[in-house]
Design a protein around this motif. Structure first.
Motif, PDB file in Angstrom:
ATOM      1  N   LEU A 182       0.887  -1.162   0.035  1.00  0.00           N
ATOM      2  CA  LEU A 182      -0.237  -0.004   0.154  1.00  0.00           C
ATOM      3  C   LEU A 182       0.927   1.378   0.201  1.00  0.00           C
ATOM      4  O   LEU A 182       0.649   2.111  -0.663  1.00  0.00           O
ATOM      5  N   GLN A 183       1.747   1.347   0.990  1.00  0.00           N
ATOM      6  CA  GLN A 183       2.643   2.545   0.983  1.00  0.00           C
ATOM      7  C   GLN A 183       3.428   2.960  -0.121  1.00  0.00           C
ATOM      8  O   GLN A 183       3.779   3.863  -0.782  1.00  0.00           O
ATOM      9  N   SER A 184       3.855   1.711  -0.923  1.00  0.00           N
ATOM     10  CA  SER A 184       4.616   2.077  -2.202  1.00  0.00           C
ATOM     11  C   SER A 184       3.798   1.753  -3.503  1.00  0.00           C
ATOM     12  O   SER A 184       4.417   1.979  -4.701  1.00  0.00           O
ATOM     13  N   ARG A 216     -12.599  -3.410  -0.473  1.00  0.00           N
ATOM     14  CA  ARG A 216     -12.167  -3.490  -1.754  1.00  0.00           C
ATOM     15  C   ARG A 216     -12.319  -2.093  -2.613  1.00  0.00           C
ATOM     16  O   ARG A 216     -13.394  -1.841  -2.541  1.00  0.00           O
ATOM     17  N   VAL A 217     -11.015  -1.943  -3.020  1.00  0.00           N
ATOM     18  CA  VAL A 217     -11.231  -0.479  -3.863  1.00  0.00           C
ATOM     19  C   VAL A 217     -10.671  -1.114  -5.307  1.00  0.00           C
ATOM     20  O   VAL A 217      -9.811  -1.623  -5.597  1.00  0.00           O
ATOM     21  N   PRO A 225      -3.543   4.439  -6.828  1.00  0.00           N
ATOM     22  CA  PRO A 225      -3.042   4.985  -5.401  1.00  0.00           C
ATOM     23  C   PRO A 225      -3.809   6.290  -5.248  1.00  0.00           C
ATOM     24  O   PRO A 225      -4.001   6.200  -4.011  1.00  0.00           O
ATOM     25  N   GLU A 226      -4.507   7.023  -5.905  1.00  0.00           N
ATOM     26  CA  GLU A 226      -5.298   7.942  -5.334  1.00  0.00           C
ATOM     27  C   GLU A 226      -6.850   7.331  -4.889  1.00  0.00           C
ATOM     28  O   GLU A 226      -7.184   7.897  -3.874  1.00  0.00           O
ATOM     29  N   ARG A 227      -7.204   6.549  -5.570  1.00  0.00           N
ATOM     30  CA  ARG A 227      -8.417   5.748  -4.850  1.00  0.00           C
ATOM     31  C   ARG A 227      -8.370   5.257  -3.577  1.00  0.00           C
ATOM     32  O   ARG A 227      -9.131   5.321  -2.700  1.00  0.00           O
ATOM     33  N   THR A 228      -7.189   4.636  -3.376  1.00  0.00           N
ATOM     34  CA  THR A 228      -6.931   4.007  -2.134  1.00  0.00           C
ATOM     35  C   THR A 228      -6.630   5.038  -1.035  1.00  0.00           C
ATOM     36  O   THR A 228      -7.165   5.105   0.129  1.00  0.00           O
ATOM     37  N   ARG A 229      -6.081   6.292  -1.350  1.00  0.00           N
ATOM     38  CA  ARG A 229      -5.769   7.295  -0.405  1.00  0.00           C
ATOM     39  C   ARG A 229      -7.204   7.954  -0.077  1.00  0.00           C
ATOM     40  O   ARG A 229      -7.399   8.287   1.026  1.00  0.00           O
ATOM     41  N   ALA A 230      -7.999   8.167  -0.955  1.00  0.00           N
ATOM     42  CA  ALA A 230      -9.313   8.773  -0.903  1.00  0.00           C
ATOM     43  C   ALA A 230     -10.164   7.875   0.075  1.00  0.00           C
ATOM     44  O   ALA A 230     -10.735   8.322   0.885  1.00  0.00           O
ATOM     45  N   ALA A 231      -9.898   6.376  -0.166  1.00  0.00           N
ATOM     46  CA  ALA A 231     -10.722   5.507   0.555  1.00  0.00           C
ATOM     47  C   ALA A 231     -10.040   5.439   1.870  1.00  0.00           C
ATOM     48  O   ALA A 231     -10.746   4.925   3.079  1.00  0.00           O
ATOM     49  N   GLY A 232      -9.002   5.975   2.404  1.00  0.00           N
ATOM     50  CA  GLY A 232      -8.542   5.683   3.639  1.00  0.00           C
ATOM     51  C   GLY A 232      -7.856   4.322   3.982  1.00  0.00           C
ATOM     52  O   GLY A 232      -7.832   3.822   5.177  1.00  0.00           O
TER      53      GLY A 232
END
Length: 261
Positions: A182-184, A216-217, A225-232
């Motif tokens: 996730l971080q990378s 699940r995203v 990357p942006e979708r996972t960030r927005a979903a937290g």
């Protein structure tokens, strides 16, 4: 049950047990039997709380979890801990999320025990790649979409980027599964696109897979990357990249409390 080691002393046995990705119903019969008969359980951070509840109250619990940037015990200390516990004559379960031989460093622990004359056994677990993708409605292979699978670690080296062969990973006919990625993810996305993987390649992130907390995203290689960030999303999250992700909508069978994407 204690047995005589190569040094002539009575030693306990060590079982390296894969706990699977989280759902206790995915434990093997052997894993459950060993967990419920253990005298000591040395467990990792990724073992779900539902599985921890199966450990008998009489068993000693020792946390040996590791998170990015913070290790409760470093690997050498874990190796020595297992050796010390076995030499005390007690039966030990080394409980790891997923499968201990898939990015679990179980083989390092087994080698340390073997080189010191300690009997051990390995109980395979359903890997995070197999379990989380299945519960996420994503087949690892599918005729016409993916002819193979690649598993890679997603840990960033301290102060550096990922050390991966992006040209080998950017294969449109292969499913790419990234553990602890996730971080990378921003770097992964950029490097794969740079290496030639189409930016619209379907991609998914699965948090707490196989548990009631699963999220699940779904997106593309470019926008995940942006979708996972927005979903937290938070760890543990598995990243899946490849054409097979396009089936996730039709194969979304697992209903969770938290919903999906």
């Amino acid at each position: 049950m204690a047995e005589q080691g190569q040094d002539g002393r009575q030693h306990g046995r060590v079982a390296l047990v894969g706990a699977g990705p989280g759902d206790p119903d995915l434990l093997t019969v052997k894993a459950l039997r060993l967990i419920q008969s253990a005298q000591v359980v040395v467990y990792d951070r990724l073992v779900s709380r539902e599985i921890m509840e199966l450990i008998p109250a009489s068993a000693e619990r020792i946390y040996a979890g590791k998170a990015l940037g913070h290790h409760h015990l470093v690997q050498d200390e874990i190796n020595e801990l297992l050796l010390t516990l076995a030499r005390s004559g007690r039966d030990v379960v080394r409980l790891k999320g997923g499968d201990s031989f898939v990015f679990g460093r179980g083989s390092e622990e087994a080698l340390h025990l073997a080189r010191h004359g300690i009997h051990f056994e390995v109980v395979p677990g359903i890997s995070a790649a197999a379990g989380c993708t299945s519960y996420g409605g994503i087949p690892l292979t599918h005729r016409g979409l993916a002819t193979g699978v690649q598993f890679v670690p997603g840990h960033l080296r301290e102060g550096k980027g990922l050390d991966l062969r992006w040209d080998k990973l950017a294969d449109p006919d292969t499913t790419l599964v990234i553990y602890m990625g996730l971080q990378s993810l921003p770097e992964t996305s950029a490097e794969l696109i740079k290496a030639g993987l189409p930016c619209d390649t379907p991609a998914a992130a699965i948090e707490n897979g196989t548990t009631p907390r699963q999220r699940r995203v779904i997106g593309t290689l470019a926008d995940l990357p942006e979708r996972t960030r927005a979903a937290g999303l938070q760890a543990p999250t598995l990243i899946v990249i490849g054409k097979v992700v396009s089936l996730a909508g039709e194969l979304d069978w697992f209903m969770t409390e938290g919903g999906g994407s």
